[in-house]
Design a protein around this motif. Structure first.
Motif, PDB file in Angstrom:
ATOM      1  N   ALA A  90      18.699  37.911 -38.468  1.00  0.00           N
ATOM      2  CA  ALA A  90      19.894  38.695 -38.162  1.00  0.00           C
ATOM      3  C   ALA A  90      20.351  38.441 -36.730  1.00  0.00           C
ATOM      4  N   ARG A  91      19.406  38.303 -35.814  1.00  0.00           N
ATOM      5  CA  ARG A  91      19.747  38.073 -34.417  1.00  0.00           C
ATOM      6  C   ARG A  91      20.354  36.689 -34.212  1.00  0.00           C
ATOM      7  N   TYR A  92      19.845  35.685 -34.913  1.00  0.00           N
ATOM      8  CA  TYR A  92      20.291  34.318 -34.694  1.00  0.00           C
ATOM      9  C   TYR A  92      21.500  33.917 -35.546  1.00  0.00           C
ATOM     10  N   LEU A  93      21.607  34.472 -36.748  1.00  0.00           N
ATOM     11  CA  LEU A  93      22.580  33.966 -37.705  1.00  0.00           C
ATOM     12  C   LEU A  93      23.715  34.934 -38.011  1.00  0.00           C
ATOM     13  N   PHE A  94      23.448  36.236 -38.024  1.00  0.00           N
ATOM     14  CA  PHE A  94      24.461  37.177 -38.487  1.00  0.00           C
ATOM     15  C   PHE A  94      25.521  37.367 -37.413  1.00  0.00           C
ATOM     16  N   ARG A  95      26.741  36.987 -37.740  1.00  0.00           N
ATOM     17  CA  ARG A  95      27.832  37.062 -36.770  1.00  0.00           C
ATOM     18  C   ARG A  95      28.170  38.498 -36.406  1.00  0.00           C
ATOM     19  N   SER A  96      28.014  39.417 -37.357  1.00  0.00           N
ATOM     20  CA  SER A  96      28.401  40.805 -37.106  1.00  0.00           C
ATOM     21  C   SER A  96      27.507  41.481 -36.080  1.00  0.00           C
ATOM     22  N   THR A  97      26.261  41.021 -35.916  1.00  0.00           N
ATOM     23  CA  THR A  97      25.368  41.643 -34.943  1.00  0.00           C
ATOM     24  C   THR A  97      25.633  41.140 -33.534  1.00  0.00           C
ATOM     25  N   GLN A  98      26.389  40.036 -33.410  1.00  0.00           N
ATOM     26  CA  GLN A  98      26.666  39.462 -32.103  1.00  0.00           C
ATOM     27  C   GLN A  98      28.138  39.567 -31.731  1.00  0.00           C
ATOM     28  N   SER A  99      28.983  40.005 -32.647  1.00  0.00           N
ATOM     29  CA  SER A  99      30.402  40.112 -32.370  1.00  0.00           C
ATOM     30  C   SER A  99      30.902  41.474 -32.839  1.00  0.00           C
ATOM     31  N   ASP A 100      32.182  41.539 -33.143  1.00  0.00           N
ATOM     32  CA  ASP A 100      32.800  42.797 -33.562  1.00  0.00           C
ATOM     33  C   ASP A 100      32.561  43.885 -32.525  1.00  0.00           C
ATOM     34  N   ASP A 101      32.627  43.482 -31.232  1.00  0.00           N
ATOM     35  CA  ASP A 101      32.411  44.428 -30.144  1.00  0.00           C
ATOM     36  C   ASP A 101      33.725  44.976 -29.598  1.00  0.00           C
ATOM     37  N   GLN A 102      34.752  44.143 -29.532  1.00  0.00           N
ATOM     38  CA  GLN A 102      36.047  44.563 -29.025  1.00  0.00           C
ATOM     39  C   GLN A 102      36.945  44.856 -30.226  1.00  0.00           C
ATOM     40  N   ILE A 103      37.199  46.117 -30.438  1.00  0.00           N
ATOM     41  CA  ILE A 103      37.856  46.565 -31.659  1.00  0.00           C
ATOM     42  C   ILE A 103      39.286  46.998 -31.352  1.00  0.00           C
ATOM     43  N   LEU A 104      40.226  46.393 -32.047  1.00  0.00           N
ATOM     44  CA  LEU A 104      41.631  46.762 -31.903  1.00  0.00           C
ATOM     45  C   LEU A 104      41.980  47.823 -32.941  1.00  0.00           C
ATOM     46  N   VAL A 105      42.557  48.925 -32.470  1.00  0.00           N
ATOM     47  CA  VAL A 105      42.938  50.026 -33.367  1.00  0.00           C
ATOM     48  C   VAL A 105      44.441  50.232 -33.259  1.00  0.00           C
ATOM     49  N   PRO A 106      45.220  49.752 -34.203  1.00  0.00           N
ATOM     50  CA  PRO A 106      46.665  50.006 -34.176  1.00  0.00           C
ATOM     51  C   PRO A 106      46.966  51.464 -34.514  1.00  0.00           C
TER      52      PRO A 106
END
Length: 487
Positions: free
Chosen positions: A194-210
């Protein structure tokens, strides 16, 4: 000429880098499916280990070539099913060693009591083979070392001739080598995938809320809780102003304050438009600041603001703003038109940016029981489970469920769920239901605070045309609903 060559060189280099990045992303996404990772590992590591054992047999008399068959099959069993019943280094080494010793004992007993002479190499007495298998079964069962390859080592010792001790020693040395590599791989790679491969655990940090006219406060707090789970997380509150609104405001300003504006500014048309943009921006920022105060009173998360001009459709404006602001996730509310998803929602769910469309049922702002509906393992399922863990408090529960159409598919579904939840450190309940997803949600959503489902955008266009995405078929559920899209 040199400038032209240099420009062409840099252009080709940028193109190659884009292709490389795209291929790396595709490979990483492919490896998020545990089955793909295990198949690739078995195809790479097992041949390498057998090659190492072969090299050892060539340079040392300790390892016999007869250890190859049980080692190859045993190594594949380890790496192809690292959490399975037979994927224990202790069972692997102990079972193979016990089998070899039991086969040796059977050969000695048969030579002393049943047969006058020891059989030649590659010639085996039937009684010795039967006794070797019997002793191996008793020994491995009694010592809790049941291992399929143990029976293979028990039979192969019967054809070793005078090299029985060498064979047993080779089994011990080579099995210890393979078990050691497997233990390191499982602990440092497989369990940490999960640490090396899963993109969601390393991204999805800056969230845009319209923030739209009908955006519920629970949508913003949903995004805030997602962002607060990561140290680098933040939310960007976004408001849009239509170009027609700017023109109308500019016209109103010019009609009421035209002389004052002309005195302060050199030109008459563009400065009025700029002033209209400034006033509209100030109004939007005041609304966003009030919303920020409400967010920070509940969730400790940084907030930023952005006001964008809506020249195109609302959805396209949000997608382009997410790219410009370097946001890797969009969270917006669910909107409908005549009971169907609105064009805004459809645009967001078909964009190149990760998105979560949140449908609130009762304005809840905390979620302690979350149900994640998965169709198969892979990038989307990993992202949904990761979002669920980011939302729940410490004492919350996450359930992963999949639905099958026939009872005979249940076992494969259980294996899929097992492979899926192994990569997450927190416990996850698994459920396999027979029937449609809609029926299951209608019966069970009252037991949960939030249900997370996929947007079906990972399916092909033909598949989505034949079978409508699940979230469009769900009319009413007794909990909040989060629809996840991977861009």
């Amino acid at each position: 000429m040199l400038d032209s060559v240099r420009y062409r060189y840099h252009s080709i280099r940028r193109r190659v880098r884009r292709v490389e990045r795209r291929e790396v992303r595709d490979l990483r996404s492919w490896l998020e499916d545990t089955e793909n990772l295990l198949h690739l590992t078995a195809l790479v590591i097992v041949p390498f280990l057998i090659g190492v054992v072969t090299w050892l047999s060539n340079v040392s008399p300790i390892v016999s070539f007869l250890v190859y068959p049980p080692l190859a099959s045993g190594a594949y069993t380890l790496f192809a099913d690292p959490e399975g019943r037979y994927s224990s280094p202790r069972k692997f080494v102990g079972g193979m060693t016990a089998g070899a010793i039991c086969g040796w004992i059977a050969l000695e007993v048969s030579a002393r009591f049943w047969y006058p002479t020891t059989p030649e190499q590659f010639h085996v007495h039937a009684g010795a083979a039967a006794l070797g298998i019997f002793l191996t079964g008793v020994a491995t069962w009694g010592l809790s070392l049941e291992e399929p390859t143990a029976f293979s080592t028990a039979l192969l010792v019967l054809v070793t001739g005078a090299e029985r001790l060498t064979y047993v020693g080779g089994i011990v040395v080579s099995s210890l080598l393979i078990a050691g590599v497997f233990l390191l791989w499982r602990r440092n790679v497989y369990h940490e995938r999960a640490r090396y491969l899963f993109r969601s655990t390393q991204s999805d940090d800056q969230i845009l809320v319209p923030i739209r006219d009908d955006t519920d406060e629970s949508v913003v707090l949903f995004a805030a809780r997602l962002a607060s789970a990561h140290d680098a997380g933040k939310i960007v509150l976004m408001r849009t102003v239509r170009s027609e609104t700017i023109e109308e405001t500019a016209a109103a300003l010019e009609a009421t304050d035209g002389e004052a504006i002309t005195e302060d500014r050199e030109e008459s048309s563009e400065p009025v438009t700029e002033l209209a943009e400034e006033r509209l921006t100030e109004e939007q920022l005041q609304d966003l600041e009030r919303l920020q105060d409400r967010i920070t009173s509940v969730v400790d998360v940084p907030c930023e603001f952005v006001v964008a001009v809506e020249d195109e459709s609302a959805g396209e404006t949000v997608l382009s703003t997410a790219k410009a602001e370097n946001c890797d996730l969009i969270v917006c509310g669910y909107e409908t038109e005549e009971e169907d998803p609105s064009p805004f929602v459809r645009t967001i769910l078909n964009g190149n940016t990760d998105a979560v469309v949140f449908r609130s049922s009762n304005g809840r702002t905390e979620w302690e029981r979350i149900l994640v509906m998965v169709r198969t393992s892979g990038e989307l399922a990993n992202a949904m489970l990761d979002f669920a863990h980011r939302l729940i408090p410490g004492d919350g529960t996450v359930s992963a469920c999949t639905c099958v159409s026939q009872q005979r598919d249940r076992r494969m579904a259980e294996i899929t769920l097992e492979n899926l939840i192994e990569s997450f450190p927190n416990p996850i309940e698994t459920r396999v239901a027979t029937g449609s997803v809609e029926k299951f949600l209608e019966r069970n959503t009252s037991l949960y605070d939030l249900a997370v489902i996929g947007a079906s955008t990972d399916r092909g266009a033909v598949s989505r045309f034949v079978s409508t995405p699940t979230f469009e078929r769900i009319q009413a559920v007794d909990c909040d609903l989060a629809i996840v899209h991977r861009g």
